[in-house]
Write an enzyme that holds these catalytic residues in place. Structure first.
Site, PDB file in Angstrom:
ATOM      1  N   SER A 178       0.957  -0.979   0.112  1.00 30.33           N
ATOM      2  CA  SER A 178       0.189   0.015  -0.074  1.00 30.33           C
ATOM      3  C   SER A 178       0.927   1.322  -0.134  1.00 30.33           C
ATOM      4  O   SER A 178       1.692   1.287  -0.754  1.00 30.33           O
ATOM      5  CB  SER A 178      -0.823  -0.109   1.018  1.00 30.33           C
ATOM      6  OG  SER A 178      -1.909   0.996   1.030  1.00 30.33           O
ATOM      7  N   HIS A 204      -2.411  -1.254  -3.448  1.00 34.11           N
ATOM      8  CA  HIS A 204      -3.654  -0.356  -3.259  1.00 34.11           C
ATOM      9  C   HIS A 204      -3.352   1.095  -4.242  1.00 34.11           C
ATOM     10  O   HIS A 204      -2.549   1.536  -3.835  1.00 34.11           O
ATOM     11  CB  HIS A 204      -3.777   0.185  -1.746  1.00 34.11           C
ATOM     12  CG  HIS A 204      -3.992  -0.964  -0.981  1.00 34.11           C
ATOM     13  ND1 HIS A 204      -3.912  -0.873   0.532  1.00 34.11           N
ATOM     14  CD2 HIS A 204      -4.694  -2.052  -1.029  1.00 34.11           C
ATOM     15  CE1 HIS A 204      -4.131  -2.139   1.120  1.00 34.11           C
ATOM     16  NE2 HIS A 204      -4.829  -2.727  -0.002  1.00 34.11           N
ATOM     17  N   MET A 297      -0.213   1.183   5.208  1.00 34.27           N
ATOM     18  CA  MET A 297      -1.109   1.639   6.601  1.00 34.27           C
ATOM     19  C   MET A 297      -2.350   0.484   6.627  1.00 34.27           C
ATOM     20  O   MET A 297      -2.803  -0.092   5.688  1.00 34.27           O
ATOM     21  CB  MET A 297      -1.596   2.945   6.602  1.00 34.27           C
ATOM     22  CG  MET A 297      -2.297   3.275   7.732  1.00 34.27           C
ATOM     23  SD  MET A 297      -2.911   4.969   7.663  1.00 34.27           S
ATOM     24  CE  MET A 297      -3.719   5.117   9.352  1.00 34.27           C
ATOM     25  N   ASP A 300      -4.522  -4.699   6.175  1.00 31.30           N
ATOM     26  CA  ASP A 300      -5.067  -5.722   4.990  1.00 31.30           C
ATOM     27  C   ASP A 300      -3.786  -6.499   4.533  1.00 31.30           C
ATOM     28  O   ASP A 300      -2.753  -6.197   4.490  1.00 31.30           O
ATOM     29  CB  ASP A 300      -5.401  -4.783   3.828  1.00 31.30           C
ATOM     30  CG  ASP A 300      -5.984  -5.663   2.452  1.00 31.30           C
ATOM     31  OD1 ASP A 300      -6.529  -6.566   2.776  1.00 31.30           O
ATOM     32  OD2 ASP A 300      -5.817  -4.972   1.408  1.00 31.30           O
TER      33      ASP A 300
END
Length: 357
Positions: A178, A204, A297, A300
């Site tokens: 991410s 992401h 962060m 996930d």
């Protein structure tokens, strides 16, 4: 920073400034938002208002966002999130901004259904708070969730006995990342040889950005990198990146591994979700999988990686020193899902060594 976040929005569209301001102020972790129509007005405002994060438009008439970003990073670095419209040209430009110090990219909010606007709020607020975390180690006051945080159950039911083949010589590398992941993936993938085991990645990233991102990596790496299409085969020397705003699963047909691209709700607050990819890896790849979780962060990927480990996969997490945000790797480690914690620069070598073993 000891209190809530202060955000500066820079965009030449009055509508975008208003919508972004409303979205950001809906989050209890954000204290104040100041909006400016261009970098000149922003520079003047910053004499009295020092933001924790800046959201920056790419295309503006008096000074473009990239030029302002370069000036800002050379004079007074502040975490910047680029805010781009969904055009191929803007996507490529926004990706270029990551090389100049931008933390992440968000899609400009646009009118749509209630569900779309709720998802936009989640993604925009999470990205801005992740950007602040790059500079600040702790945020106060958890934000109000706009909708329930779903697990991978929303896309693929939990494994009930595995459908993976027994351990074979063909390995598959599954990667999740991410915030900070765009550059981390560049380092990781450039360390792989042209005949590397096949790789499937969830990064992401907003819709329409992943194709440009994949093309950029393809020009840098010995492996072939592409945005995944539904049904693409996972092959040695090929890297498949999940398209923005779509979930990606890995599946098996006989001895062939392939990816499935599908819609679905946000999982662990994201689409694509690392948890979805990793859960499918647990079910269909099992002992033949090597999981890698990089900077980002949130949590996930932690649950899915634990499921992979339970299915016999070998898992690696990026260490805190080399992570831009030590969130996703930390949560995976705390979940007992990780076999090795390593600096970014040695992860590709460790993956290859394990494959050869």
């Amino acid at each position: 920073m000891s209190g809530k976040l202060k955000v500066l929005v820079i965009d030449d569209s009055a509508v975008v400034r208003q919508v972004l301001t409303e979205i950001l102020l809906s989050d209890s972790a954000i204290e104040s938002v100041v909006a400016c129509q261009d970098p000149f007005a922003a520079a003047e405002k910053m004499k009295t208002f020092i933001p924790d994060v800046i959201t920056l438009d790419v295309e503006m008439p008096r000074m473009d966002g990239i030029t302002f970003l370069k000036k800002l990073m050379s004079q007074h670095p502040i975490p910047v999130v680029m805010c781009s419209s969904l055009t191929e040209e803007n996507s490529a430009t926004a990706l270029k901004s990551l090389e100049y110090g931008a933390v992440d990219i968000i899609q400009k909010p646009r009118a749509g259904t209630k569900a779309f606007l709720e998802e936009s709020k989640i993604m925009i607020c999470d990205t801005v708070k992740a950007a602040a975390k790059v500079k600040v180690t702790k945020l106060s006051n958890a934000f109000r969730e706009i909708q329930p945080k779903l697990t991978a159950d929303a896309v693929l039911e939990a494994p009930k006995g595995h459908q993976a083949m027994l351990k074979t010589t063909e390995k598959v590398i599954l990667v999740g990342a991410s915030t900070g992941g765009t550059e981390a993936l560049s380092v990781f993938l450039q360390g792989l040889p042209a005949d590397s085991p096949g790789v499937a990645i969830v990064q992401h990233m907003p819709e329409n950005f992943t194709a440009s991102f994949a093309n950029r990596l393809n020009s840098l790496c010995r492996v072939t990198v592409k945005q995944a299409d539904d049904g693409d085969t996972v092959l040695p020397g090929r890297v498949l990146i999940a398209p923005g705003n779509k979930h990606m699963l890995i599946k098996r047909s006989g001895a062939r591994y392939y990816v499935e691209i599908k819609d679905g709700p946000l999982v662990s607050r994201h689409r694509p979700s690392v948890d979805v990819l990793f859960r499918s890896g647990a079910r269909y790849v099992g002992k033949n999988a090597i999981g890698v979780i990089l900077t980002g962060m949130g949590d996930d990927g932690a649950k899915g990686m634990r499921e992979m480990k339970d299915a016999g996969a070998y898992n690696i997490a990026q260490d805190e020193r080399t992570s831009v945000v030590f969130g996703m790797p930390k949560m995976a480690i705390e979940a007992g899902a990780v076999d090795s914690v390593l600096p970014l620069e040695v992860i590709s070598g460790a993956v290859l060594k394990h494959c050869q073993a």
